[in-house]
Design an enzyme around this catalytic site. Structure first.
Site, mmCIF file in Angstrom:
data_model
loop_
_atom_site.group_PDB
_atom_site.id
_atom_site.type_symbol
_atom_site.label_atom_id
_atom_site.label_comp_id
_atom_site.label_asym_id
_atom_site.label_seq_id
_atom_site.Cartn_x
_atom_site.Cartn_y
_atom_site.Cartn_z
ATOM 1 N N SER A 179 0.847 -1.186 0.000
ATOM 2 C CA SER A 179 0.000 0.000 0.000
ATOM 3 C C SER A 179 0.897 1.255 0.000
ATOM 4 C CB SER A 179 -0.938 -0.055 1.204
ATOM 5 O OG SER A 179 -2.049 0.767 1.019
ATOM 6 N N ASP A 437 -8.505 -5.189 -6.404
ATOM 7 C CA ASP A 437 -8.146 -4.101 -5.499
ATOM 8 C C ASP A 437 -8.381 -2.729 -6.137
ATOM 9 O OD1 ASP A 437 -6.968 -2.411 -3.661
ATOM 10 O OD2 ASP A 437 -4.899 -2.928 -4.237
ATOM 11 N N HIS A 462 -6.196 -6.259 -2.247
ATOM 12 C CA HIS A 462 -5.150 -5.354 -1.764
ATOM 13 C C HIS A 462 -4.073 -6.069 -0.940
ATOM 14 C CE1 HIS A 462 -3.802 -1.277 -1.054
ATOM 15 N NE2 HIS A 462 -3.861 -1.397 0.250
#
Ligand code: NAG
Ligand code: NAG
Ligand code: NAG
Length: 502
Positions: A179, A437, A462
């Site tokens: 991320s 995602d 994700h």
């Protein structure tokens, strides 16, 4: 109050602060929950953990040598697999939340270390977890919080840790992150190539974007995707549930009161701000089912959500959404859905640091000063309420930090100029994304050259590649993990043959 009484009151006060009043977004709660569950996975109780904690002194302002102030940054280290001082170092870079011991035991660094005899180190991001400088989260302090500061910390940590652990100058350091921290891993290689040999950037949204309406475009597409248990009917039913709710909320006190109990809102839904807050929390519930699809610890994935929404044709999709709310509240151990805008703003204004989990105030500050990433419902396919506008979210930057919408817009442009957005021009970086995602649209999805490679994994959410492997993992994910290991092997061979090359 006498000190003794204050001490006794402490735990009680804390308990009430952690209760109903916290308005944190459901999406970030879901993220925390998934991380916690995965960190506990396979933990062997009673055995001494090879993860050790350490602290590094870092300059508060690494860009101003006359500023002598410093703070302690937390790191974790696992020396169990490390065989020789010139072995590789696997560096797990922290992002917008605290880091625990599992940061050096799991994920790519922990999993790949035994084979390579690597030293595993993780570095908690400044201003998150326990790495908060003295002075806390006051606005005057937050100007020392940015990705650039975090990268300077990474560089200085490489130098200091090399000394502490006698790491050879020829040891290749490999950065890992997911991320925002995935972006940091890629940028660490981009900006400090003499220190970071290569990087694996998982689900890294390297492109800063003010109006992130494509997030909900992917949510919509994923809800309709049969590969993860979605269907066009499910996508339509979610849209219908939100539209019914949105209309009901505008109808008058009686309907509002009935809806409050049906959707388990914590407070009344009479003012538009609170209605918008509730809708946003519910959007987070659906967004979370997509973003963390099929991950261990997630209360509801796309298949589960679609099952509930479509379960009872007689009662309709809103009733299915209510069942979904019930399930998620139960898993997160929440009594009700936070629905107070004032509560949400108060929480963002709260300057007391939180030692565990996502730092909401700090991360919101980084969105206002670097990244934007404001999720809106502009695209025609967006199944949610149109009330979630860009301007409302920009207003929040003004309300909480006194930052004007123009300054936020400029900051986002500056970030892309500084890092190169989706064409960073780094070498030896592997970008890994999942097409379920919503964040993958801001990442590098196609190889930009022989040494800036990319993988877009079908049916994957994700940061799934960083999670512990499960027997139920889609084939694309299993292959993806294998390819990451292959890429690592190539980089480490290259380091052996040609240690000096940049
Ligand atoms: C650098 O630090 C010094 C000492 O704290 C301070 O007086 C000065 O204003 C700082 N310069 C900048 C550009 O922040
Ligand atoms: C590093 O090397 C020094 C001197 O050779 C030694 O005293 C020290 O114990 C070593 N530290 C570690 C962590 O191996
Ligand atoms: C659907 O809802 C109706 C009305 O509440 C109820 O009678 C019925 O049993 C429900 N069906 C299922 C499959 O849950």
């Amino acid at each position: 109050m006498a000190p003794a009484a204050a001490l006794l009151m402490g735990p009680l006060l804390l308990a009430s602060l952690w209760g109903v009043s916290t308005a944190r977004s459901l999406l970030s709660r879901l993220g925390d929950h998934v991380q916690e569950v995965q960190a506990r996975l396979g933990q062997r109780l009673g055995e001494p953990s090879p993860a050790k904690v350490g602290w590094l002194w870092q300059p508060l302002d690494p860009f101003n040598s006359s500023d002598q102030r410093s703070f302690l940054q937390r790191y974790w280290v696992n020396t169990r697999h490390w065989r020789s001082p010139d072995g590789p170092v696997f560096l797990h870079i922290g992002g917008e939340s605290s880091l625990g011991p599992s940061s050096v035991l799991k994920g790519h660094p922990g999993t790949l270390a035994p084979h390579w005899g690597a030293l595993v180190v993780s570095l908690e991001h400044r201003f998150y977890g326990r790495s908060v400088p003295p002075g806390g989260l006051d606005i005057a302090q937050l100007r020392f919080l940015s990705s650039r500061h975090a990268l300077a910390d990474v560089a200085s940590a490489c130098v200091h840790l090399s000394r502490i652990y006698n790491i050879s100058a020829s040891s290749p350091w490999i950065g890992f992150g997911g991320s925002y921290a995935g972006s940091l891993a890629a940028w660490a290689r981009l900006k400090y190539p003499h220190l970071i040999w290569a990087a694996v950037a998982s689900s890294a949204p390297v492109q800063a974007q003010l109006d992130f309406s494509s997030y909900n475009q992917v949510v919509s597409r994923s809800l309709a995707d049969p590969a993860v248990g979605g269907s066009p009917q499910c996508q339509r039913a979610v849209a219908q549930a939100f539209s019914e709710l949105d209309h009901g909320l505008s109808e008058g006190k009686e309907t509002q009161a009935a809806l409050q109990s049906e959707v388990r809102a914590c407070g009344p839904l009479e003012i538009p701000e609170d209605q918008a807050e509730l809708l946003e929390q519910l959007e987070g519930l659906v967004g979370g089912a997509v973003q963390y699809d099929q991950q261990v610890g997630v209360p509801l994935d796309v298949r589960g959500l679609c099952h509930l929404i479509l379960a009872n044709q007689t009662k309709g999709p809103l009733s299915g959404l209510e069942d979904a709310i019930q399930l998620v509240l139960h898993t997160l151990d929440l009594p009700c859905l936070p629905s107070s805008k004032a509560g949400a703003v108060a929480e963002l204004k709260d300057t007391s640091p939180q030692a565990v989990g996502v730092g909401s105030r700090q991360w919101f500050y980084q969105t206002c000063t670097e990244f934007g990433y404001y999720i809106t419902c502009k695209d025609p396919s967006c199944p949610f309420s149109r009330r979630r506008t860009l301007s409302a979210q920009l207003q929040l930057c003004t309300q909480v930090f006194g930052l004007s919408p123009a300054s936020v817009t400029e900051a986002v442009t500056r970030t892309n100029t500084y890092y190169g957005g989706q064409s960073p021009g780094a070498t030896r970086v592997l970008f890994v994304n999942g097409d379920i995602d919503p964040w993958h649209v801001l990442s590098v999805r196609q190889a930009l050259g022989p040494s800036e490679s990319a993988m877009l994994l079908r049916g994957t959410s994700h940061c799934s590649d960083m999670a512990p492997p499960q027997p139920s993992d889609p084939l694309s994910l299993q292959r993806g993990r294998w390819k990451i290991a292959q890429q690592l092997m190539m980089w480490l061979q290259e380091a052996k043959v040609n240690p000096g090359s940049p």
